[in-house]
Motif scaffolding. Structure first.
Motif, PDB file in Angstrom:
ATOM      1  N   UNK A 199       0.813  -1.238   0.000  1.00 35.75           N
ATOM      2  CA  UNK A 199       0.000   0.000   0.000  1.00 35.75           C
ATOM      3  C   UNK A 199       0.843   1.284   0.000  1.00 35.75           C
ATOM      4  N   UNK A 200       1.895   1.400   0.856  1.00 35.71           N
ATOM      5  CA  UNK A 200       2.678   2.658   0.846  1.00 35.71           C
ATOM      6  C   UNK A 200       3.284   2.931  -0.538  1.00 35.71           C
ATOM      7  N   UNK A 201       3.692   1.865  -1.265  1.00 34.82           N
ATOM      8  CA  UNK A 201       4.301   2.046  -2.590  1.00 34.82           C
ATOM      9  C   UNK A 201       3.267   2.594  -3.575  1.00 34.82           C
ATOM     10  N   UNK A 202       2.004   2.144  -3.381  1.00 35.69           N
ATOM     11  CA  UNK A 202       0.924   2.637  -4.255  1.00 35.69           C
ATOM     12  C   UNK A 202       0.560   4.061  -3.854  1.00 35.69           C
ATOM     13  N   UNK A 203       0.469   4.279  -2.529  1.00 39.59           N
ATOM     14  CA  UNK A 203       0.078   5.607  -1.998  1.00 39.59           C
ATOM     15  C   UNK A 203       1.063   6.685  -2.465  1.00 39.59           C
ATOM     16  N   UNK A 204       2.364   6.344  -2.445  1.00 40.13           N
ATOM     17  CA  UNK A 204       3.387   7.338  -2.835  1.00 40.13           C
ATOM     18  C   UNK A 204       3.749   7.214  -4.313  1.00 40.13           C
ATOM     19  N   UNK A 205       2.923   6.471  -5.058  1.00 40.84           N
ATOM     20  CA  UNK A 205       3.080   6.340  -6.528  1.00 40.84           C
ATOM     21  C   UNK A 205       4.527   6.010  -6.933  1.00 40.84           C
ATOM     22  N   UNK A 206       5.119   5.009  -6.241  1.00 41.50           N
ATOM     23  CA  UNK A 206       6.485   4.586  -6.588  1.00 41.50           C
ATOM     24  C   UNK A 206       6.458   3.932  -7.968  1.00 41.50           C
ATOM     25  N   UNK A 207       7.337   4.363  -8.922  1.00 42.24           N
ATOM     26  CA  UNK A 207       7.314   3.784 -10.279  1.00 42.24           C
ATOM     27  C   UNK A 207       7.460   2.258 -10.230  1.00 42.24           C
ATOM     28  N   UNK A 208       6.775   1.576 -11.149  1.00 43.80           N
ATOM     29  CA  UNK A 208       6.888   0.113 -11.217  1.00 43.80           C
ATOM     30  C   UNK A 208       5.818  -0.577 -10.376  1.00 43.80           C
ATOM     31  N   UNK A 209       5.034   0.241  -9.581  1.00 43.20           N
ATOM     32  CA  UNK A 209       3.961  -0.385  -8.792  1.00 43.20           C
ATOM     33  C   UNK A 209       2.619   0.102  -9.312  1.00 43.20           C
ATOM     34  N   UNK A 210       2.022  -0.677 -10.263  1.00 43.23           N
ATOM     35  CA  UNK A 210       0.771  -0.249 -10.928  1.00 43.23           C
ATOM     36  C   UNK A 210      -0.407  -0.209  -9.947  1.00 43.23           C
TER      37      UNK A 210
END
Ligand code: HEM
Length: 408
Positions: free
Chosen positions: A283-294
């Motif tokens: 979730x944090x990777x999606x929340x912070x729109x980290x590239x590579x995490x659709x």
């Protein structure tokens, strides 16, 4: 024959077909299969799991409160199953009348069960910890009422008048972080001493876990409802996650170093929680729109791993146990599952998550393979249930036959 358990065998057998159909559709073996996502998710959640928990909760609450065993409530069974049947007709046809009637009946069954459980107070002589599971059941069912309104509302555009920002997310959160998380926690608290033959690591933590999980679920449901990510969703997530980890520590710690205790059933119960934690870890990777995490891909697909990896797998261990208690009362009941169901259900989860990050034909292959693994994981469980039912009915028939012979 217990009417709830009869419906469980029926829906779980259909869930095998649902998973197989999804696999064939994604593997393009039968491309014209359109993959009825609603059906294959709700055959497990609304079909199988609600039957088991609606049957079990009053019985467990009565045992823990030292009250007489409650009679089967046919009004609850009828409204629940009448409602599910109407939804199974209305939703594939997108026909509003059976959808509305079906949701209303499931809502009624849930309300009747909440009222029944609320009245099952333990006598003052019974320790409050004994009846701890009951409050988890009532809180979980209350969140289910929210899940039903929002789920039905997806067809009637209730999101606007109810000011719901992300209705599908609210529906999924209410039913998984609310209903099933709380009910599964209640079942573990009530039954772990029987399943593991030892107490929880810290029985005094139950109250704190209850309030952290209940308040956490509130944040997880009303965060996406009011688009209040930082005010409600994130604090709710942290509270709920801490409560879930504390619950897991309570059941893992007493088993440490005891190899025999780690049966396929116990492994199913404990490792199933990996699939409710996986979306949280990402979730944090999606929340912070980290590239590579659709983000969109994860939101659209991850719920399937939640339902098959966590909800269904919890059922793999617990459902055969309850079937043995009912159909083979003279035998020592054990948790369900096998090495095959354990390996294939987890393989399915990893393959589905891998499909989220894959492109083109590879995505379909991984998605289809995931469902093939889940179909394989379901087969030994459905076989186990049919064997238990058949052995139980044969035993009952031979008992009746000898009784008739004695009378003549
Ligand atoms: C009266 C009861 C219910 C109704 C009317 C209902 C309705 C719906 C609808 C309309 C969808 C959207 C389907 C789509 O996007 O194609 C949905 C999705 C979903 N529902 Fe329910 N639902 C109900 C009960 C439940 C329960 C009991 C659970 C779980 C415990 C549940 C979990 C889900 C999940 C996880 C999804 C997302 C599926 C996905 O996108 O993969 N629902 N539901």
């Amino acid at each position: 024959m217990n009417p709830y358990l009869l419906m469980v065998v029926l829906y779980l057998s259909l869930a095998v077909l649902g998973a197989l159909e999804a696999s064939f559709a994604s593997l393009r073996i039968l491309p014209w299969f359109n993959g009825m996502k609603w059906l294959r998710v709700h055959l497990i959640t609304l079909g199988t799991l609600t039957q088991i928990i609606f049957w079990l909760m009053p019985i467990l609450a009565a045992i823990r409160a030292k009250l007489p065993r409650p009679k089967l409530r046919w009004d609850i069974w009828l409204t629940l199953n009448g409602g599910i049947l109407l939804l199974l007709i209305g939703i594939p046809l997108v026909n509003f009348v059976p959808i509305f009637a079906g949701s209303t009946l499931v809502f009624t069954a849930t309300t009747l069960l909440i009222v029944q459980l609320s009245k099952m107070r333990a006598a003052s002589s019974v320790s409050s910890q004994a009846g701890a599971g009951r409050k988890f059941y009532i809180a979980g069912l209350s969140y289910f009422l929210v899940g039903i309104i929002v789920g039905a509302g997806l067809f009637f555009n209730w999101a606007e008048p109810l000011l719901i920002s992300v209705p599908l997310e609210v529906h999924i959160h209410a039913n998984n972080w609310g209903l099933l998380s709380l009910v599964f926690a209640g079942l573990l608290i009530d039954l772990y001493p029987t399943w593991a033959k030892r107490p929880l690591a810290s029985p005094n933590s139950v109250n704190a876990i209850f309030w952290m999980m209940t308040v956490g679920a509130f944040g997880l449901i009303f965060g996406p409802w009011f688009a209040a990510t930082w005010l409600l969703l994130v604090p709710g997530l942290l509270l709920h996650l801490s409560a879930t980890i504390w619950l897991l520590v309570n059941i893992i710690k007493p088993l440490q170093g005891d190899r025999e205790a780690w049966t396929p059933g116990m492994l199913h119960l404990v490792t199933s929680y990996f699939w409710i934690l996986a979306p949280v870890l990402v979730a944090p990777l999606v929340l912070f729109k980290v590239p590579g995490f659709p983000g969109r891909g994860i939101e659209a697909t991850a719920p399937q791993a939640l339902i098959y990896g966590w909800v269904l797998q919890f059922g793999y261990a617990s459902i055969p146990y309850f079937f043995r208690r009912v159909f083979l009362p003279d035998e020592t009941p054990k948790l369900g599952g096998s090495r095959l169901s354990l390996i294939t259900v987890h393989l399915g989860g990893f393959l589905l998550w891998a499909s989220i990050f894959a492109e083109g034909a590879m995505r379909g292959t991984l998605h289809g393979s995931a469902y093939l693994m889940w179909t394989l994981s379901l087969l030994p469980i459905v076989k186990e249930l049919w064997q238990i039912v058949r052995a139980g009915l044969e035993h009952a028939e031979s008992e009746t036959a000898s009784l008739i012979l004695m009378e003549n």
